[in-house]
Design a protein around this motif. Structure first.
Motif, PDB file in Angstrom:
ATOM      1  N   VAL A   1      -1.936  10.738  -9.006  1.00  0.00           N
ATOM      2  CA  VAL A   1      -1.056   9.577  -9.217  1.00  0.00           C
ATOM      3  C   VAL A   1      -0.468   9.700 -10.624  1.00  0.00           C
ATOM      4  O   VAL A   1      -1.198   9.693 -11.613  1.00  0.00           O
ATOM      5  CB  VAL A   1      -1.823   8.252  -9.056  1.00  0.00           C
ATOM      6  CG1 VAL A   1      -0.915   7.060  -9.370  1.00  0.00           C
ATOM      7  CG2 VAL A   1      -2.395   8.128  -7.645  1.00  0.00           C
TER       8      VAL A   1
ATOM      9  N   ILE B   1      -8.138  11.046  -4.470  1.00  0.00           N
ATOM     10  CA  ILE B   1      -7.011  10.519  -5.254  1.00  0.00           C
ATOM     11  C   ILE B   1      -7.436  10.308  -6.701  1.00  0.00           C
ATOM     12  O   ILE B   1      -8.439   9.635  -6.972  1.00  0.00           O
ATOM     13  CB  ILE B   1      -6.474   9.200  -4.663  1.00  0.00           C
ATOM     14  CG1 ILE B   1      -6.028   9.410  -3.209  1.00  0.00           C
ATOM     15  CG2 ILE B   1      -5.326   8.656  -5.510  1.00  0.00           C
ATOM     16  CD1 ILE B   1      -5.443   8.179  -2.547  1.00  0.00           C
TER      17      ILE B   1
ATOM     18  N   ASN C   1       0.844  -1.196   0.000  1.00  0.00           N
ATOM     19  CA  ASN C   1       0.000   0.000   0.000  1.00  0.00           C
ATOM     20  C   ASN C   1       0.888   1.258   0.000  1.00  0.00           C
ATOM     21  O   ASN C   1       1.417   1.643   1.037  1.00  0.00           O
ATOM     22  CB  ASN C   1      -0.882  -0.069   1.253  1.00  0.00           C
ATOM     23  CG  ASN C   1      -2.006   0.947   1.223  1.00  0.00           C
ATOM     24  OD1 ASN C   1      -1.989   1.873   0.432  1.00  0.00           O
ATOM     25  ND2 ASN C   1      -2.968   0.768   2.101  1.00  0.00           N
ATOM     26  N   PRO C   2       1.064   1.900  -1.154  1.00  0.00           N
ATOM     27  CA  PRO C   2       2.055   2.988  -1.268  1.00  0.00           C
ATOM     28  C   PRO C   2       1.661   4.265  -0.524  1.00  0.00           C
ATOM     29  O   PRO C   2       0.511   4.430  -0.131  1.00  0.00           O
ATOM     30  CB  PRO C   2       2.119   3.240  -2.776  1.00  0.00           C
ATOM     31  CG  PRO C   2       0.843   2.726  -3.333  1.00  0.00           C
ATOM     32  CD  PRO C   2       0.365   1.640  -2.422  1.00  0.00           C
TER      33      PRO C   2
ATOM     34  N   ARG D   1     -10.018   7.366  -5.110  1.00  0.00           N
ATOM     35  CA  ARG D   1     -10.578   7.530  -3.759  1.00  0.00           C
ATOM     36  C   ARG D   1     -11.342   8.842  -3.721  1.00  0.00           C
ATOM     37  O   ARG D   1     -10.796   9.882  -4.054  1.00  0.00           O
ATOM     38  CB  ARG D   1      -9.466   7.553  -2.703  1.00  0.00           C
ATOM     39  CG  ARG D   1     -10.006   7.834  -1.288  1.00  0.00           C
ATOM     40  CD  ARG D   1      -8.953   7.672  -0.212  1.00  0.00           C
ATOM     41  NE  ARG D   1      -8.048   8.806  -0.157  1.00  0.00           N
ATOM     42  CZ  ARG D   1      -6.954   8.863   0.612  1.00  0.00           C
ATOM     43  NH1 ARG D   1      -6.624   7.816   1.364  1.00  0.00           N
ATOM     44  NH2 ARG D   1      -6.188   9.933   0.611  1.00  0.00           N
TER      45      ARG D   1
ATOM     46  N   THR E   1       4.526   4.466 -10.548  1.00  0.00           N
ATOM     47  CA  THR E   1       3.815   5.735 -10.325  1.00  0.00           C
ATOM     48  C   THR E   1       4.107   6.274  -8.931  1.00  0.00           C
ATOM     49  O   THR E   1       4.559   5.545  -8.047  1.00  0.00           O
ATOM     50  CB  THR E   1       2.297   5.527 -10.453  1.00  0.00           C
ATOM     51  OG1 THR E   1       1.920   4.419  -9.643  1.00  0.00           O
ATOM     52  CG2 THR E   1       1.887   5.292 -11.894  1.00  0.00           C
TER      53      THR E   1
ATOM     54  N   GLU F   1      -4.682  -0.950  -9.783  1.00  0.00           N
ATOM     55  CA  GLU F   1      -3.555  -0.002  -9.867  1.00  0.00           C
ATOM     56  C   GLU F   1      -3.528   0.951  -8.683  1.00  0.00           C
ATOM     57  O   GLU F   1      -2.567   1.669  -8.480  1.00  0.00           O
ATOM     58  CB  GLU F   1      -3.565   0.756 -11.208  1.00  0.00           C
ATOM     59  CG  GLU F   1      -4.751   1.645 -11.491  1.00  0.00           C
ATOM     60  CD  GLU F   1      -5.948   0.885 -12.064  1.00  0.00           C
ATOM     61  OE1 GLU F   1      -6.820   1.564 -12.623  1.00  0.00           O
ATOM     62  OE2 GLU F   1      -6.041  -0.350 -11.952  1.00  0.00           O
ATOM     63  N   ALA F   2      -4.601   0.989  -7.876  1.00  0.00           N
ATOM     64  CA  ALA F   2      -4.599   1.798  -6.650  1.00  0.00           C
ATOM     65  C   ALA F   2      -4.771   0.877  -5.444  1.00  0.00           C
ATOM     66  O   ALA F   2      -5.848   0.785  -4.874  1.00  0.00           O
ATOM     67  CB  ALA F   2      -5.719   2.834  -6.682  1.00  0.00           C
ATOM     68  N   PRO F   3      -3.706   0.167  -5.074  1.00  0.00           N
ATOM     69  CA  PRO F   3      -3.818  -0.781  -3.972  1.00  0.00           C
ATOM     70  C   PRO F   3      -4.166  -0.056  -2.677  1.00  0.00           C
ATOM     71  O   PRO F   3      -3.867   1.119  -2.540  1.00  0.00           O
ATOM     72  CB  PRO F   3      -2.417  -1.392  -3.886  1.00  0.00           C
ATOM     73  CG  PRO F   3      -1.524  -0.376  -4.504  1.00  0.00           C
ATOM     74  CD  PRO F   3      -2.327   0.319  -5.551  1.00  0.00           C
TER      75      PRO F   3
HETATM   76  P1  AMP Z   1      -3.259   7.179   2.949  1.00  0.00           P
HETATM   77  O1  AMP Z   1      -1.813   7.510   2.931  1.00  0.00           O
HETATM   78  O2  AMP Z   1      -3.643   6.296   4.088  1.00  0.00           O
HETATM   79  O3  AMP Z   1      -4.128   8.382   2.789  1.00  0.00           O
HETATM   80  O4  AMP Z   1      -3.500   6.284   1.645  1.00  0.00           O
HETATM   81  C1  AMP Z   1      -2.856   6.609   0.450  1.00  0.00           C
HETATM   82  C2  AMP Z   1      -3.484   5.860  -0.687  1.00  0.00           C
HETATM   83  O5  AMP Z   1      -2.948   6.425  -1.873  1.00  0.00           O
HETATM   84  C3  AMP Z   1      -3.120   4.392  -0.774  1.00  0.00           C
HETATM   85  O6  AMP Z   1      -4.061   3.590  -0.140  1.00  0.00           O
HETATM   86  C4  AMP Z   1      -3.068   4.109  -2.272  1.00  0.00           C
HETATM   87  O7  AMP Z   1      -4.265   3.511  -2.697  1.00  0.00           O
HETATM   88  C5  AMP Z   1      -2.946   5.477  -2.911  1.00  0.00           C
HETATM   89  N1  AMP Z   1      -1.674   5.543  -3.599  1.00  0.00           N
HETATM   90  C6  AMP Z   1      -0.503   5.976  -3.105  1.00  0.00           C
HETATM   91  N2  AMP Z   1       0.476   5.855  -4.026  1.00  0.00           N
HETATM   92  C7  AMP Z   1      -0.096   5.335  -5.119  1.00  0.00           C
HETATM   93  C8  AMP Z   1       0.381   4.950  -6.395  1.00  0.00           C
HETATM   94  N3  AMP Z   1       1.644   5.086  -6.739  1.00  0.00           N
HETATM   95  N4  AMP Z   1      -0.494   4.421  -7.259  1.00  0.00           N
HETATM   96  C9  AMP Z   1      -1.781   4.283  -6.921  1.00  0.00           C
HETATM   97  N5  AMP Z   1      -2.294   4.616  -5.738  1.00  0.00           N
HETATM   98  C10 AMP Z   1      -1.471   5.135  -4.843  1.00  0.00           C
END
Ligand code: AMP
Ligand code: MG
Length: 317
Positions: free
Chosen positions: A90, A173, A52-53, A185, A107, A212-214
């Motif tokens: 992203v 997002i 989860n990035p 999101r 990404t 692509e958005a884990p």
């Molecule tokens: P949070 O930091 O808890 O607000 O969650 C950030 C969210 O951003 C993560 O759950 C991912 O789904 C999304 N996210 C962050 N980096 C990427 C990326 N490189 N590609 C797709 N989604 C991303």
């Protein structure tokens, strides 16, 4: 320790430590994106899965090209309209952006926070900050420094205090397929506001639709007390009479013998005010002596969609 000392925050971050950081959305757990140690500590303390990035926080929109490349025009238009602010883009990452913040993806997720303390701090360091929400993975996000201290007092040296978060829910997002934006999101910038800038936008905010958005998990933002989402509060109250109930209502006052605690998000039925009060109300309900939280579904417009998204995930068992 809760503190307003930005100089000390700079010192901790510069020596690879992590801190609680105020932003306009929710409090973050912040560290230098170039420090493998700081980033490993963020994942460990949050117990967040490494797939989860993390979102990269910049001091200014003019820094965007230092972290991302091949930026679509509509991404530039959205950044121009909403930064500093609660919109995360992203984009294809620059080669020097470490895999440990992007979970190995090509990404990077990036935004400029709109909070005077966060911006002042970012201006005093020469690296961007990774800052996921400062809560244990899956639990209610923090919107005050006290929420962060309650979660992590023993594990981080400092929570930088910036008052209660003005927006109160996470950033929106948006990723891209070619020049076309896709919402991964729903968050503090509404779909309608973005569509006014760049036309119709698709929403794909479930894991199955958007691998692509884990991290867009069905269960998230959860209190430890069971929560159900209701289209009709009086009939849900009726169905659960005899239970000790906490009610999370949009604007109306409800009265019933089974209601132990009532939280009204916005007496004037204002969706932005409701968003800013959501998580603090959920924290209070979770600490009340009740067996069940009944949350009222909000109107499915504007920020109502983003709030309902959080409530649905909080209700998922
Ligand atoms: P949070 O930091 O808890 O607000 O969650 C950030 C969210 O951003 C993560 O759950 C991912 O789904 C999304 N996210 C962050 N980096 C990427 C990326 N490189 N590609 C797709 N989604 C991303
Ligand atoms: Mg989070």
């Amino acid at each position: 320790m809760i503190s307003k000392d930005i100089k000390q925050a700079v010192q901790i971050l510069t020596s690879e430590g992590i801190i609680g950081l105020p932003t306009e959305t929710v409090y973050g757990l912040a560290g230098n994106i170039y420090s493998e140690k700081a980033i490993a500590d963020i994942y460990r303390i949050k117990q967040r899965p490494r797939f989860n990035p993390l979102i990269v926080h910049l001091k200014a929109a003019s820094d965007l090209d230092t972290v991302a490349t091949d930026i679509p025009q509509k991404a530039r238009d959205l950044a121009a309209a909403f930064w500093p602010g609660p919109l995360t883009l992203v984009l294809k990452k620059q080669a020097h952006i470490p895999d440990w913040i992007s979970s190995g993806k090509s990404t990077v997720a990036v935004r400029v926070p709109n909070h005077p303390v966060a911006l002042s701090l970012l201006q005093q360091i020469d690296f961007p900050l990774a800052a996921p929400s400062a809560n244990p993975f899956g639990s209610i996000s923090p919107t005050t420094s006290v929420h962060v201290e309650d979660y992590f007092a023993d594990q981080i040296p400092m929570v930088l205090d910036g008052g209660a978060c003005q927006k109160g829910i996470e950033s929106t997002i948006v990723g891209f397929e070619g020049n076309e934006p896709i919402v991964y999101r729903l968050g503090s910038v509404s779909l309608e506001e973005m569509e006014a800038v760049c036309g119709t936008i698709q929403v794909r905010n479930h894991n199955e639709e958007a691998p692509e958005a884990p991290g867009m998990l069905a269960k998230h933002y959860s209190p430890s007390t069971k929560l159900i989402l209701s289209d009709n509060l009086p009939s849900s109250l009726e169905a659960h009479h005899g239970t000790r109930i906490g009610v999370l209502s949009f604007s109306k006052v409800f009265d019933a013998p089974s209601i132990i605690r009532l939280e009204v998000l916005s007496a004037k039925a204002d969706l932005a005010e409701a968003a800013s009060h959501l998580y603090a109300a959920m924290h209070r309900l979770d600490h009340a002596d009740i067996d069940l939280i009944i949350a009222e579904k909000l109107p499915e417009v504007g920020l109502g969609k983003s709030i309902n998204d959080r409530l649905k995930r909080a209700a998922t068992q």
